[in-house]
Write a protein that holds these residues in place. Sequence first.
Motif, PDB file in Angstrom:
ATOM      1  N   ALA A 258       0.826  -1.215   0.000  1.00 43.96           N
ATOM      2  CA  ALA A 258       0.000   0.000   0.000  1.00 43.96           C
ATOM      3  C   ALA A 258       0.859   1.263   0.000  1.00 43.96           C
ATOM      4  CB  ALA A 258      -0.930  -0.011   1.208  1.00 43.96           C
ATOM      5  N   ARG A 259       1.956   1.227   0.719  1.00 44.23           N
ATOM      6  CA  ARG A 259       2.825   2.410   0.767  1.00 44.23           C
ATOM      7  C   ARG A 259       3.471   2.674  -0.594  1.00 44.23           C
ATOM      8  NH1 ARG A 259       3.311   7.355   2.912  1.00 44.23           N
ATOM      9  NH2 ARG A 259       5.461   7.900   3.477  1.00 44.23           N
ATOM     10  N   ILE A 260       3.871   1.628  -1.283  1.00 45.79           N
ATOM     11  CA  ILE A 260       4.438   1.808  -2.622  1.00 45.79           C
ATOM     12  C   ILE A 260       3.386   2.379  -3.569  1.00 45.79           C
ATOM     13  CG2 ILE A 260       5.319   0.555  -4.634  1.00 45.79           C
ATOM     14  CD1 ILE A 260       6.685  -1.363  -2.627  1.00 45.79           C
ATOM     15  N   ALA A 261       2.171   1.827  -3.524  1.00 48.15           N
ATOM     16  CA  ALA A 261       1.096   2.327  -4.375  1.00 48.15           C
ATOM     17  C   ALA A 261       0.764   3.773  -4.049  1.00 48.15           C
ATOM     18  CB  ALA A 261      -0.138   1.450  -4.213  1.00 48.15           C
ATOM     19  N   GLN A 262       0.873   4.129  -2.789  1.00 51.14           N
ATOM     20  CA  GLN A 262       0.588   5.502  -2.360  1.00 51.14           C
ATOM     21  C   GLN A 262       1.639   6.478  -2.875  1.00 51.14           C
ATOM     22  OE1 GLN A 262       1.425   6.450   1.799  1.00 51.14           O
ATOM     23  NE2 GLN A 262      -0.648   7.277   2.007  1.00 51.14           N
ATOM     24  N   LEU A 263       2.904   6.066  -2.836  1.00 48.97           N
ATOM     25  CA  LEU A 263       3.997   6.967  -3.202  1.00 48.97           C
ATOM     26  C   LEU A 263       4.236   7.047  -4.707  1.00 48.97           C
ATOM     27  CD1 LEU A 263       6.589   6.045  -0.415  1.00 48.97           C
ATOM     28  CD2 LEU A 263       5.204   8.131  -0.566  1.00 48.97           C
ATOM     29  N   ARG A 264       3.847   6.010  -5.444  1.00 49.53           N
ATOM     30  CA  ARG A 264       4.056   6.021  -6.897  1.00 49.53           C
ATOM     31  C   ARG A 264       2.751   5.638  -7.600  1.00 49.53           C
ATOM     32  NH1 ARG A 264       9.534   4.186  -9.565  1.00 49.53           N
ATOM     33  NH2 ARG A 264       9.981   6.184  -8.541  1.00 49.53           N
ATOM     34  N   GLU A 265       2.133   6.609  -8.229  1.00 54.34           N
ATOM     35  CA  GLU A 265       0.810   6.403  -8.827  1.00 54.34           C
ATOM     36  C   GLU A 265       0.835   5.415  -9.983  1.00 54.34           C
ATOM     37  OE1 GLU A 265      -0.952  10.090  -9.903  1.00 54.34           O
ATOM     38  OE2 GLU A 265      -1.113  10.810  -7.834  1.00 54.34           O
ATOM     39  N   SER A 266       1.985   5.244 -10.624  1.00 53.04           N
ATOM     40  CA  SER A 266       2.069   4.325 -11.758  1.00 53.04           C
ATOM     41  C   SER A 266       2.377   2.893 -11.338  1.00 53.04           C
ATOM     42  CB  SER A 266       3.158   4.794 -12.733  1.00 53.04           C
ATOM     43  OG  SER A 266       4.436   4.773 -12.096  1.00 53.04           O
ATOM     44  N   ALA A 267       2.610   2.671 -10.053  1.00 53.27           N
ATOM     45  CA  ALA A 267       3.040   1.353  -9.586  1.00 53.27           C
ATOM     46  C   ALA A 267       1.922   0.317  -9.680  1.00 53.27           C
ATOM     47  CB  ALA A 267       3.540   1.435  -8.149  1.00 53.27           C
TER      48      ALA A 267
END
Length: 387
Positions: A258-267
């Motif tokens: 969730a943190r990765i998805a939050q920080l990078r919208e293209s992830a």
Amino acid sequence: MDLHHKLAVGSSGSSRDELDGVERLLLAELAEIAGPVERIALVDCGSVLLADELARLFPTAQLVAYDDSYVDASLYDAEVAEREWVDRYMRVAALDSVRFPTELFTGVSVLVLRLPKSLDYLDEFAAAAASGLEPDALVLGAERTKYMTPTQNEVLKRYFGSVTASLGRFKSRALRATEPLGSESLPGAATSAVSSFPRSKHLPELGLTVVAHGGVFAGTKLDIGSRLLVDNLEHLLEQAPHARDFVDAGCGSGVLSARIAQLRESAQVTGVDVSAAAVLSTRETAQANGFADRITAVQDDALRGLPTASADVIVCNPPFHAGTSLDTDVAQRMFREAGRVLRPGGQLWTVYNSPLPYRNAMTRSVGRTVVVGSNRKFTVTVSIKPS
């Protein structure tokens, strides 16, 4: 490591030549049952030797198995396939939104389980069992005495009208639970056998809500290792500006996904875990934060099911215990598979307990490994696969 190799070296579901003390006690207790037994459920029981004896003791009973671990389930099913009683065997598994499906309890006379270390796991299981079992069903759980606590009795008493303990035998003890309080057909039963799981908690420092089923590592909390990795995520993302396809190996509650998805919208993030509870938790954490379209979660053994050269970045907070014992084999297999799954130039971001000898293993399996963060207990590294 293929299934046969893993069977040879041993695991919680490994092949053995004889019953252990817990299994011997369970059989001694079950041998006292009088009357017909049509359906027996086995939950997280490990060795198939116990099922062998139950198939002999109750020659007409159907055997139903459930394991939270993908590895244990695979090993178990591989061994059962060679048994003459395989036509009386059925495997049930967690569903997309249900950890313990109704098929595990329907028509079951006796449910046998190896008592889990986690009280939260026991709590979630007991609530589901009390709601799904027939009024006259017996739940029989056992474990080595040194791993048991009085709190296990208290948890079961929340959901069953009668909970008693056996005498200690074979360095083990059993708990017998009857009169499920959630059974509508039980006279005078309470209807409050409702699980408090999955639980959710908002982490204001991250702006994320974490959802966790019982027994998932750290629950709804951010453990020390994951916190250190989270603290370094923004810096790590800067070092991989074009990364789009991420894998969260050992995803647990899904907080790193969730943190990765939050920080990078293209992830696009794929969470992978051996535990059904973890996979469900990651999916529900994704849903709670609005990332269900960018986070998927699958149950697998150390990334084996992922395609070769399919990920730009793998993030990993590897487990280093199997039950009550130190076990770094899972982490070592994760590193080897990470080297295969990463694209050329891809990165493995790992947080681990500093004394563990992981850095050399990651260098061998992936590539050059450098330390990017540390505290008193944990180390964060980046391993880069050669282009």
